[in-house]
Design a protein around this motif. Structure first.
Motif, PDB file in Angstrom:
ATOM      1  N   PHE A  17      51.365  33.321  43.088  1.00 30.11           N
ATOM      2  CA  PHE A  17      51.918  34.660  42.858  1.00 30.11           C
ATOM      3  C   PHE A  17      52.995  34.638  41.790  1.00 30.11           C
ATOM      4  O   PHE A  17      53.831  33.725  41.758  1.00 30.11           O
ATOM      5  CB  PHE A  17      52.505  35.213  44.166  1.00 30.11           C
ATOM      6  CG  PHE A  17      51.460  35.317  45.237  1.00 30.11           C
ATOM      7  CD1 PHE A  17      50.712  36.472  45.376  1.00 30.11           C
ATOM      8  CD2 PHE A  17      51.175  34.229  46.065  1.00 30.11           C
ATOM      9  CE1 PHE A  17      49.712  36.558  46.330  1.00 30.11           C
ATOM     10  CE2 PHE A  17      50.175  34.306  47.025  1.00 30.11           C
ATOM     11  CZ  PHE A  17      49.443  35.474  47.162  1.00 30.11           C
ATOM     12  N   ARG A  18      52.960  35.689  40.959  1.00 30.66           N
ATOM     13  CA  ARG A  18      53.974  35.818  39.918  1.00 30.66           C
ATOM     14  C   ARG A  18      55.352  36.015  40.543  1.00 30.66           C
ATOM     15  O   ARG A  18      56.334  35.464  40.092  1.00 30.66           O
ATOM     16  CB  ARG A  18      53.644  37.044  39.056  1.00 30.66           C
ATOM     17  CG  ARG A  18      54.773  37.472  38.163  1.00 30.66           C
ATOM     18  CD  ARG A  18      54.541  38.881  37.627  1.00 30.66           C
ATOM     19  NE  ARG A  18      53.710  38.874  36.441  1.00 30.66           N
ATOM     20  CZ  ARG A  18      54.066  38.346  35.270  1.00 30.66           C
ATOM     21  NH1 ARG A  18      55.227  37.776  35.125  1.00 30.66           N
ATOM     22  NH2 ARG A  18      53.265  38.405  34.247  1.00 30.66           N
ATOM     23  N   ASP A  19      55.430  36.815  41.615  1.00 25.68           N
ATOM     24  CA  ASP A  19      56.728  37.049  42.241  1.00 25.68           C
ATOM     25  C   ASP A  19      56.629  37.010  43.766  1.00 25.68           C
ATOM     26  O   ASP A  19      55.556  37.138  44.343  1.00 25.68           O
ATOM     27  CB  ASP A  19      57.380  38.346  41.741  1.00 25.68           C
ATOM     28  CG  ASP A  19      56.527  39.561  42.040  1.00 25.68           C
ATOM     29  OD1 ASP A  19      56.042  39.687  43.174  1.00 25.68           O
ATOM     30  OD2 ASP A  19      56.330  40.399  41.133  1.00 25.68           O
TER      31      ASP A  19
ATOM     32  N   LEU B 274      55.010  40.013  45.905  1.00 20.09           N
ATOM     33  CA  LEU B 274      53.561  40.032  46.019  1.00 20.09           C
ATOM     34  C   LEU B 274      53.087  38.989  47.041  1.00 20.09           C
ATOM     35  O   LEU B 274      52.183  39.242  47.841  1.00 20.09           O
ATOM     36  CB  LEU B 274      52.987  39.736  44.627  1.00 20.09           C
ATOM     37  CG  LEU B 274      51.668  40.358  44.209  1.00 20.09           C
ATOM     38  CD1 LEU B 274      51.568  41.818  44.569  1.00 20.09           C
ATOM     39  CD2 LEU B 274      51.485  40.171  42.700  1.00 20.09           C
TER      40      LEU B 274
ATOM     41  N   PHE C 126      49.983  33.242  33.984  1.00 17.12           N
ATOM     42  CA  PHE C 126      51.235  34.005  34.159  1.00 17.12           C
ATOM     43  C   PHE C 126      51.933  34.215  32.818  1.00 17.12           C
ATOM     44  O   PHE C 126      52.625  35.204  32.619  1.00 17.12           O
ATOM     45  CB  PHE C 126      52.181  33.295  35.136  1.00 17.12           C
ATOM     46  CG  PHE C 126      51.712  33.342  36.563  1.00 17.12           C
ATOM     47  CD1 PHE C 126      51.352  34.539  37.160  1.00 17.12           C
ATOM     48  CD2 PHE C 126      51.633  32.176  37.314  1.00 17.12           C
ATOM     49  CE1 PHE C 126      50.911  34.589  38.483  1.00 17.12           C
ATOM     50  CE2 PHE C 126      51.200  32.207  38.633  1.00 17.12           C
ATOM     51  CZ  PHE C 126      50.834  33.415  39.214  1.00 17.12           C
TER      52      PHE C 126
ATOM     53  N   HIS D 279      48.294  46.967  33.678  1.00 22.60           N
ATOM     54  CA  HIS D 279      49.620  47.445  34.079  1.00 22.60           C
ATOM     55  C   HIS D 279      49.840  48.893  33.653  1.00 22.60           C
ATOM     56  O   HIS D 279      50.447  49.672  34.387  1.00 22.60           O
ATOM     57  CB  HIS D 279      50.700  46.501  33.536  1.00 22.60           C
ATOM     58  CG  HIS D 279      50.609  45.127  34.149  1.00 22.60           C
ATOM     59  ND1 HIS D 279      51.079  43.992  33.531  1.00 22.60           N
ATOM     60  CD2 HIS D 279      50.064  44.709  35.324  1.00 22.60           C
ATOM     61  CE1 HIS D 279      50.837  42.935  34.305  1.00 22.60           C
ATOM     62  NE2 HIS D 279      50.221  43.353  35.392  1.00 22.60           N
TER      63      HIS D 279
ATOM     64  N   ALA E 181      46.077  42.284  30.674  1.00 25.81           N
ATOM     65  CA  ALA E 181      47.270  42.496  31.501  1.00 25.81           C
ATOM     66  C   ALA E 181      47.941  43.815  31.108  1.00 25.81           C
ATOM     67  O   ALA E 181      48.343  44.606  31.973  1.00 25.81           O
ATOM     68  CB  ALA E 181      48.246  41.333  31.337  1.00 25.81           C
TER      69      ALA E 181
ATOM     70  N   LEU F  36      46.953  45.749  39.321  1.00 25.09           N
ATOM     71  CA  LEU F  36      47.364  44.347  39.253  1.00 25.09           C
ATOM     72  C   LEU F  36      46.254  43.530  38.601  1.00 25.09           C
ATOM     73  O   LEU F  36      45.062  43.822  38.782  1.00 25.09           O
ATOM     74  CB  LEU F  36      47.621  43.805  40.660  1.00 25.09           C
ATOM     75  CG  LEU F  36      48.816  44.412  41.401  1.00 25.09           C
ATOM     76  CD1 LEU F  36      48.769  44.027  42.887  1.00 25.09           C
ATOM     77  CD2 LEU F  36      50.122  43.945  40.770  1.00 25.09           C
TER      78      LEU F  36
ATOM     79  N   ASP G  37      49.255  38.755  37.445  1.00 27.70           N
ATOM     80  CA  ASP G  37      50.089  38.946  38.634  1.00 27.70           C
ATOM     81  C   ASP G  37      49.765  37.912  39.711  1.00 27.70           C
ATOM     82  O   ASP G  37      50.654  37.482  40.451  1.00 27.70           O
ATOM     83  CB  ASP G  37      49.874  40.361  39.182  1.00 27.70           C
ATOM     84  CG  ASP G  37      50.271  41.401  38.156  1.00 27.70           C
ATOM     85  OD1 ASP G  37      51.475  41.495  37.866  1.00 27.70           O
ATOM     86  OD2 ASP G  37      49.383  42.075  37.601  1.00 27.70           O
ATOM     87  N   ILE G  38      48.475  37.568  39.831  1.00 24.77           N
ATOM     88  CA  ILE G  38      48.048  36.557  40.799  1.00 24.77           C
ATOM     89  C   ILE G  38      47.052  35.636  40.089  1.00 24.77           C
ATOM     90  O   ILE G  38      46.187  36.112  39.340  1.00 24.77           O
ATOM     91  CB  ILE G  38      47.383  37.207  42.037  1.00 24.77           C
ATOM     92  CG1 ILE G  38      48.396  38.089  42.786  1.00 24.77           C
ATOM     93  CG2 ILE G  38      46.795  36.142  42.970  1.00 24.77           C
ATOM     94  CD1 ILE G  38      47.808  38.858  43.956  1.00 24.77           C
TER      95      ILE G  38
END
Ligand SMILES: *Cc1c(COP(=O)(O)O)cnc(C)c1O
Length: 399
Positions: A228-230, A233, A200, A179, A175, A184, A205-206
């Motif tokens: 999804f993390r957020d 996205l 997560f 990043h 990760a 991603l 991220d996914i």
């Protein structure tokens, strides 16, 4: 309708049974209703327009959302600790939707060499036609992974433990690398399920699943899900899924919700059985190398302790007699069924080189650790003594 907000501190066992669902407000039905409808009536033209404009919540058309499907999405989002989820027709619909949504001409993907065969093949064969390039690397080797990045890398796609080599990749390290490169990280978590690994927590991220496997768990449904993390996205991928059309069906979603209720207990029973099968295999004279994260002396023990809550129930092993011995074993077992797939209550056995990974080139398979004599066992929830007796008679017959 959803309850997982109230249950944020609930254990994963409780979330499996309750997240995303509450007794139906009309009749009090304890089991979630199946909203088997293609479309939803509007009370007025203004309401229809507001739903399309997104200014009023509510359903429009099942390809673009359905209450039963949404319950499943809320349930799995809670299990993984994500902001939201999108259920898909199959696991491959989840994989291809992510690639379609997030990659453009000229982009580069860093992908695990031994990911699920079709996930690799669509990059090599189909996304290559649209000018997306990909490098396939052993992601458990962080130095090799780092060398694969280019200035165009936008996505890192991994499975850990890998399929079927069971090599473990350090999620936090990947990760960080992704990043730092502006890419991603997408993790296919099918092998572990959220009971044993929640990516997560380590920066993914996914997270995606073939729900065909552990989540549904009964070898009677194919399906997939993206978590999804957020929210941002999710909003990027949602319209692509709705327009490409690889969405789930309400009845399918209902069956998967039903399967997930027993996910935690199934995963634990299968894991205990697998631990016993791995010990038998490792001590048997017909067996060469056994790959199972739960055997002592695993080279990535520290990474495993950090990110996995258990070794799972997939075992790969090599027979000393190579492919001919593998064929005899696969056909000689009476309880373990000769079939691809994994994560069901039934024990399944298969031969990756001629089955799940047959679409890969021979040299790519060898480079990914998938030798011709490798056999993969997905241990189920049958009685432990029955499974051990079956394996033993099958292996003894090879001596
Ligand atoms: C089975 C599987 C897939 C594909 O899922 P389908 O539901 O068969 O489309 C993807 N990834 C992994 C790890 C799988 O085991």
């Amino acid at each position: 309708m959803t309850t997982h907000g109230k249950n944020d501190k609930a254990s994963i066992d409780t979330l499996c049974i309750h997240a995303g669902q509450a007794p139906d407000p009309v009749f009090g039905s304890v089991a979630p209703p199946i909203f088997q409808t293609s479309t939803f009536a509007f009370q007025s033209t203004d309401q229809g327009a507001a739903r399309f404009a997104g200014t009023e919540p509510g359903y429009i058309y099942t390809r673009m959302g359905n209450p039963t499907i949404h319950m499943l999405e809320e349930n799995v989002a809670a299990l993984e600790g994500g902001a939201g989820a999108l259920a898909t027709a199959t696991g491959m619909a989840a994989v291809s939707t992510v690639f379609f949504a997030l990659l453009s001409q000229g982009d580069h993907v860093v992908c695990g060499a031994s990911v699920y065969g079709p996930s690799r093949v669509i990059l090599e064969r189909d996304f290559a036609r649209f000018g997306v390039s990909a490098s396939f690397v052993e992601t458990s080797d962080l130095a090799e992974l780092e060398r694969a990045f280019t200035p165009r890398t936008r996505l890192v796609f991994i499975e850990t433990p890998a399929n079927p080599t069971l090599a473990v990749t350090d999620l936090s390290a990947v990760a960080e690398m992704a990043h730092a490169a502006g890419a991603l990280l997408v993790v296919d978590n099918t092998f572990m399920s959220p009971i044993l690994q929640r990516p997560f927590r380590f920066g993914a991220d996914i997270v995606l699943h073939s729900v065909t496997k552990f989540l549904n768990g009964h070898s009677d449904v194919v399906g997939g899900i993206l978590v999804f993390r957020d929210e941002a996205l999710l909003k990027r991928v949602r319209p692509v899924l709705f327009y490409l059309g690889g969405t789930m069906d309400p009845h399918q979603a209902w069956l998967v919700l039903r399967g997930i209720k027993t996910l935690a207990m199934r995963v634990r029973v299968a894991q205990e059985n697998a631990q016993a099968c791995a010990a038998l295999l490792a001590g048997h004279p017909a067996v060469g190398e056994v790959r199972y994260p739960g055997l002592p002396g695993h080279p990535q023990a520290a990474v495993m302790a950090r990110q996995m809550e258990g070794p799972g129930s997939l075992i790969s092993f090599e027979l000393k007699g190579g492919l001919p011995a593998g064929k005899r074993l696969l056909e000689g077992l009476k309880l373990a069924t000769l079939a691809v797939s994994l994560g069901g209550v039934e024990t399944l056995i298969q031969h990756p080189a001629s089955m799940t990974h047959a679409a890969m080139r021979h040299e790519d398979r060898l480079a990914a650790g998938i030798t011709d004599g490798l056999v993969r066992l997905s241990v189920g929830c049958e009685g432990r003594e029955d499974l051990l007796a079956d394996l033993k008679q099958g292996l003894d017959a090879l001596l």
